[in-house]
Scaffold this active site. Sequence first.
Site, PDB file in Angstrom:
ATOM      1  N   GLY A 261      16.429  45.387  -9.288  1.00 50.02           N
ATOM      2  CA  GLY A 261      15.359  44.679  -9.968  1.00 50.02           C
ATOM      3  C   GLY A 261      15.655  43.222 -10.218  1.00 50.02           C
ATOM      4  O   GLY A 261      14.953  42.575 -11.001  1.00 50.02           O
ATOM      5  N   ASP A 262      16.698  42.684  -9.584  1.00 48.39           N
ATOM      6  CA  ASP A 262      17.009  41.261  -9.721  1.00 48.39           C
ATOM      7  C   ASP A 262      17.841  40.843  -8.510  1.00 48.39           C
ATOM      8  O   ASP A 262      17.879  41.555  -7.514  1.00 48.39           O
ATOM      9  CB  ASP A 262      17.720  40.973 -11.043  1.00 48.39           C
ATOM     10  CG  ASP A 262      17.398  39.584 -11.605  1.00 48.39           C
ATOM     11  OD1 ASP A 262      17.341  38.634 -10.805  1.00 48.39           O
ATOM     12  OD2 ASP A 262      17.182  39.456 -12.821  1.00 48.39           O
TER      13      ASP A 262
END
Length: 478
Positions: A261-262
């Site tokens: 997610g990053d």
Amino acid sequence: MKVSRINIQVLLVVVVGILSISDGIETDKFRAPKLKPRKYLAISCRNHSASITDFGGVGDGKTSNTKAFKAAVEHLSKFANSGGAELVVPAGRWLTGSFNLTSYFTLFLAEGAVILGTEDPSEWPLISVLPSYGRGRDAPGNGSRYSALIYGTNLTDVVVTGNNGTIDGQGQIWWDKFHNDQLNYTRPYMIEILFSDRVQISNLTLLNSPSWFVHPVYSSNIIIKGLRIVAPYNPVSPNTDGIDPDSCTNTLIEDCYIESGDDCVAVKSGWDQYGIAVGMPTTKLLVRRVTCVSPDSAGIALGSEMSGGIQDVRVEDFTAINTQAGVRIKTAIGRGGYVKDVFMRRMVMKTMKYVLWMTGAYGSHPDESFDPKAIPVINNINYIDMVAENVNMTANLAGLAGHPFTGICLSNVAVGMSVKPKKIQWNCTDIEGTAHNVTPQTCSLLPDGNEANAGCHFPTDRLPIEDLPLKLCTHRST
């Protein structure tokens, strides 16, 4: 000669007794081992070994094993001066809170072993914030933050590896707290090693970290390889960076798959005035044969926390699929520090918003005490032999007014457009550099050069971490 049934039974009893007595005797005739040897590569092998079950561990996925892990590490730390020790986590589901590692130590996750991060906040102790950050990333926390699931500081020669065992941080409760603004302290990381030398993290599957997955910081001589790192895409799992080398020297990251997610790999060295004061750069970093999937972030990010400096970063044979950007350099006024001598080659990128992205306006300061005169320096950034397809925009490169990003060089870069690409493919402000054999045509601040003066290069020397030998170790699993 006639042999009675009774004599045969007596003979069998005698034979069984002999085999029982001789169990464990090191002879070819009588050896009947109960343990199966498994081979693995590590920076060090250990003379002593124990299982988490020896300390009361229960692998049912429900019983807390925090005390068992702590007791095991404490006991095995006594063997540091006699060849070190290995703690084996056998097949099963081993629920635990945060626990610390020790020096001359291997944590080995056997095939089928799953370490589960507990959902009980009381088993995540608070520790001090990092000195180069001055506060927690999620919340100031009055100088405190949650400890990582697997944590260590001031260690020498520590290995976290396995036969593709799994560590699952069960991060959903932490992601929900973040989204609902319920965090008083920064979320735990999955694996964090501080102020340490000779660190190896390898051959594992890492799932659902509460925040960053692998965070070596203030450390040296680090090998991270063979990891499969997976978390849901943002916004489900915010800030679940894959691997974050932070104020580290001589680091190798290779043969990893990251879906998060990053940013997949985020290179850091401290935040604004706190990072400047600590002054520990990330240097001599090699990243190779890594595949990244991250729709809202980057394959490789440098910064934004880079106030201690980033230098001599080498990336090669990197694949980015469905990412916001292939490479991002993020900084701001007040960061200070530098990002220089960065070399990237043989990158393949598919389905991107941007191939290259730089900004000098990435805010997010720890507090209002940053120095507005602390100007970051970005210099000698090389992109070589890159191919991208299905791209919306080739590059968004924005330096600082009066303090341009310099020495940017592109060579043999080919970008294929998406069905509906942006009309402007190059947005360039406050940068200086050259380009050679780049399509689509670059902006005026990156003029075409010939092969002799294009300036792009990749170092030919080897980093010391490439020559750190790995030994073939034997792990005995039931």
